[in-house]
Write an enzyme that holds these catalytic residues in place. Structure first.
Site, PDB file in Angstrom:
ATOM      1  N   SER A   6     -24.404   7.839 -31.092  1.00  0.00           N
ATOM      2  CA  SER A   6     -24.567   8.062 -32.774  1.00  0.00           C
ATOM      3  C   SER A   6     -23.064   7.895 -33.274  1.00  0.00           C
ATOM      4  CB  SER A   6     -25.110   9.506 -32.799  1.00  0.00           C
ATOM      5  OG  SER A   6     -26.362   9.638 -32.279  1.00  0.00           O
ATOM      6  N   ARG A  10     -21.681   5.432 -36.228  1.00  0.00           N
ATOM      7  CA  ARG A  10     -21.003   5.674 -37.578  1.00  0.00           C
ATOM      8  C   ARG A  10     -19.826   5.106 -37.880  1.00  0.00           C
ATOM      9  NH1 ARG A  10     -25.320   8.700 -36.117  1.00  0.00           N
ATOM     10  NH2 ARG A  10     -26.523  10.189 -37.385  1.00  0.00           N
ATOM     11  N   ARG A 103     -41.763   1.825 -35.381  1.00  0.00           N
ATOM     12  CA  ARG A 103     -41.150   3.204 -35.752  1.00  0.00           C
ATOM     13  C   ARG A 103     -41.184   3.464 -37.186  1.00  0.00           C
ATOM     14  NH1 ARG A 103     -35.777   3.928 -32.282  1.00  0.00           N
ATOM     15  NH2 ARG A 103     -36.388   6.156 -33.190  1.00  0.00           N
ATOM     16  N   SER A 148     -34.138  15.289 -38.791  1.00  0.00           N
ATOM     17  CA  SER A 148     -33.673  14.035 -38.385  1.00  0.00           C
ATOM     18  C   SER A 148     -32.322  13.615 -39.065  1.00  0.00           C
ATOM     19  CB  SER A 148     -34.687  12.841 -38.944  1.00  0.00           C
ATOM     20  OG  SER A 148     -34.146  11.745 -38.932  1.00  0.00           O
ATOM     21  N   GLN A 150     -31.052  10.681 -38.645  1.00  0.00           N
ATOM     22  CA  GLN A 150     -30.969   9.719 -39.303  1.00  0.00           C
ATOM     23  C   GLN A 150     -31.490   9.510 -40.828  1.00  0.00           C
ATOM     24  OE1 GLN A 150     -33.608   7.156 -36.499  1.00  0.00           O
ATOM     25  NE2 GLN A 150     -31.881   7.021 -34.896  1.00  0.00           N
ATOM     26  N   ASP A 295     -33.092  13.485 -27.389  1.00  0.00           N
ATOM     27  CA  ASP A 295     -33.036  12.273 -26.742  1.00  0.00           C
ATOM     28  C   ASP A 295     -32.920  12.660 -24.955  1.00  0.00           C
ATOM     29  OD1 ASP A 295     -32.993  10.754 -28.842  1.00  0.00           O
ATOM     30  OD2 ASP A 295     -31.033  10.493 -29.089  1.00  0.00           O
ATOM     31  N   ARG A 368     -34.525   5.113 -22.184  1.00  0.00           N
ATOM     32  CA  ARG A 368     -34.280   6.239 -21.827  1.00  0.00           C
ATOM     33  C   ARG A 368     -35.558   6.354 -20.769  1.00  0.00           C
ATOM     34  NH1 ARG A 368     -29.837   8.071 -23.982  1.00  0.00           N
ATOM     35  NH2 ARG A 368     -29.638   7.663 -26.412  1.00  0.00           N
TER      36      ARG A 368
HETATM   37  C1  S3P Z   1     -29.727   9.646 -33.835  1.00  0.00           C
HETATM   38  C2  S3P Z   1     -30.557  10.681 -34.348  1.00  0.00           C
HETATM   39  C3  S3P Z   1     -31.981  11.139 -33.474  1.00  0.00           C
HETATM   40  C4  S3P Z   1     -31.981  10.403 -32.173  1.00  0.00           C
HETATM   41  C5  S3P Z   1     -31.344   9.011 -31.984  1.00  0.00           C
HETATM   42  C6  S3P Z   1     -29.829   8.868 -32.767  1.00  0.00           C
HETATM   43  C7  S3P Z   1     -28.478   9.411 -34.843  1.00  0.00           C
HETATM   44  O1  S3P Z   1     -33.015  10.608 -34.021  1.00  0.00           O
HETATM   45  O2  S3P Z   1     -32.946  10.573 -31.545  1.00  0.00           O
HETATM   46  O3  S3P Z   1     -31.347   8.494 -30.770  1.00  0.00           O
HETATM   47  O4  S3P Z   1     -27.676   8.912 -34.453  1.00  0.00           O
HETATM   48  O5  S3P Z   1     -28.670   9.937 -35.707  1.00  0.00           O
HETATM   49  P1  S3P Z   1     -33.653  11.465 -35.402  1.00  0.00           P
HETATM   50  O6  S3P Z   1     -32.442  11.655 -36.274  1.00  0.00           O
HETATM   51  O7  S3P Z   1     -34.574  10.302 -35.988  1.00  0.00           O
HETATM   52  O8  S3P Z   1     -34.295  12.260 -34.749  1.00  0.00           O
END
Ligand code: S3P
Length: 411
Positions: A6, A10, A103, A148, A150, A295, A368
């Site tokens: 993550s 970024r 997705r 979320s 994301q 995760d 995973r």
């Molecule tokens: C992530 C957020 C999570 C996670 C993904 C990475 C991120 O997803 O499951 O592996 O880097 O922001 P969600 O935010 O959709 O739950």
């Protein structure tokens, strides 16, 4: 451990938006992050390696991509890029592999539209490819249905280029790497409980040191916890509290867990974490902890088969929309290996302990699932056969080498 996925995404993406260079150490060298790297280069940023550093040089202004952007297996690349591209001139098309193209994207399409964005996705805006016609955006207030990071990040990134203030409120706190890194890049990010807000701002290039990924370490921490006589230490592991639900659960299961050299570098906490194997008891996992270990749930399902009693996981519906339907994948696969599993819409119950038996695993383009079932092999009396392990390159290309090395030590 490989760098946190993550945070690596970024560092590349925010570096590409910043003013001035961003220098990153410890970055994850794996397929998902390569997808983000390729995407920002297509948008005009430059990336070079200098010794142990990856250096991101932004473009003066991001340019319209000259082709479709393929995000591969990476939901983070696709959703965060949607937030970046929605407010910039030009036409972009974001797509990915067969897993990513199943997705959900409506969760980013709807809030970005509320800010004036022009986005369209396949099957009634449900799934990628996602077509974005960049246009000026206006800040808005958002209340998310699911926690979320994301989606929150996509909105905040759009907010950096929108007029006025952009505010996001989550039902529970999701990982806050975006908030931390943007702050480290000089962006005033306000956090008040479950609400985060930004006003228009351009990040400044900075140095990022990426800690080891707790989501990758999880496979080894769980393996060690479930195998009496084992001990594993993970150095420099990220321990951001929005990510450490796994450690809370391991403690609740009675695992012998120790954190040393706790420190914060580049805005992200980290520690050396040691787990020793021993008897485990079942536990209940639900509510606000879920986004803090989302995760890690597949490998926790494996570990639950080794704990005494009934482990119950609830509120984990989001597992069904990850790289695969992870509840179905893990539930069906563990059951086929002889585990006692009951599946619910939003979780499962697992009765243990069970010595697992032989099983052939369909890994479903999901890193995973592959790694979790490789850990299950350690608790099995018969071979666990994985049909396709190329998917581990998504987040952890050296996984099997490391697993072999650690098991070699154990033998
Ligand atoms: C992530 C957020 C999570 C996670 C993904 C990475 C991120 O997803 O499951 O592996 O880097 O922001 P969600 O935010 O959709 O739950």
């Amino acid at each position: 451990m490989p760098g946190d996925k993550s945070i690596s995404h970024r560092a590349i993406l925010f570096g590409a938006l910043a003013e001035g260079e961003t220098r990153v150490t410890g970055i994850l060298d794996a397929e998902d992050v390569h997808s983000t790297r390729r995407a920002v280069v297509r948008l005009g940023a430059a990336i070079r390696e200098e010794g142990a550093e990856v250096v991101v040089t932004p473009a003066e202004a991001l340019r319209e991509p000259d082709d479709v952007i393929d995000c591969g297996n990476s939901g983070t690349s696709l959703r965060l890029l949607a937030g970046v591209l929605a407010g910039r001139p030009g036409l972009s098309v974001l797509t990915g592999d067969a897993s990513l193209r199943r997705r959900p994207v409506r969760r980013v399409v709807e809030p970005l539209r509320l800010m004036g964005a022009d986005l369209t996705a396949r099957d009634g805006d449900r799934v990628p490819p996602l077509v974005i016609r960049g246009r000026p955006l206006t800040g808005a207030r958002h209340r998310l249905q699911v926690a979320s990071a994301q989606v929150k990040s996509a909105i905040l990134l759009a907010g950096l280029g929108a007029s006025g203030e952009t505010v996001v409120t989550e039902p529970e706190r999701s990982r806050d790497h975006t908030e931390r890194m943007l702050r480290g890049m000089g962006v005033p990010v306000r956090v008040d409980g479950l609400t985060v807000s930004v006003t228009p701002s351009r990040p400044r290039g900075t140095r990022v040191d990426v800690p080891g990924d707790i989501s990758s370490a999880a496979f080894f921490l769980c393996a060690a916890a479930g195998l009496p006589g084992s001990e594993v230490t993970v150095r420099n592991m990220g321990t951001n509290p929005t990510r450490t639900g796994l450690l809370d659960v391991l403690r609740a299961m009675g695992a012998d867990l120790r954190l040393e050299r706790e420190r914060e570098v580049a805005g992200e906490p980290r520690a050396d974490v040691t787990v020793r194997g021993g008897p485990l008891r079942a536990t209940e996992i639900g509510g606000e902890i879920i986004p803090r270990l989302i995760d890690e749930l597949p490998v926790l399902m494996v570990l639950a088969t080794q704990a005494t009693g009934r482990t119950v996981i609830r509120d984990a519906r989001e597992l069904r929309v990850k790289e695969s339907d992870r509840l179905a994948a893990m539930g069906e696969t563990l059951a086929a290996a002889g585990a006692r599993v009951e599946l619910f819409e939003d979780g499962c119950a697992i009765d243990g302990p069970t010595r697992l038996g032989p099983v052939t695993v369909r890994t479903r383009l999901d890193h995973r699932i592959a790694m979790s079932m490789a850990v299950a092999q350690l608790f099995a009396a018969a071979p666990v056969v994985l049909d396709d392990v190329a998917c581990v390159a998504t987040s952890f290309p050296s996984f099997f080498t490391l697993l072999d090395a650690l098991c070699g030590v154990a033998r």
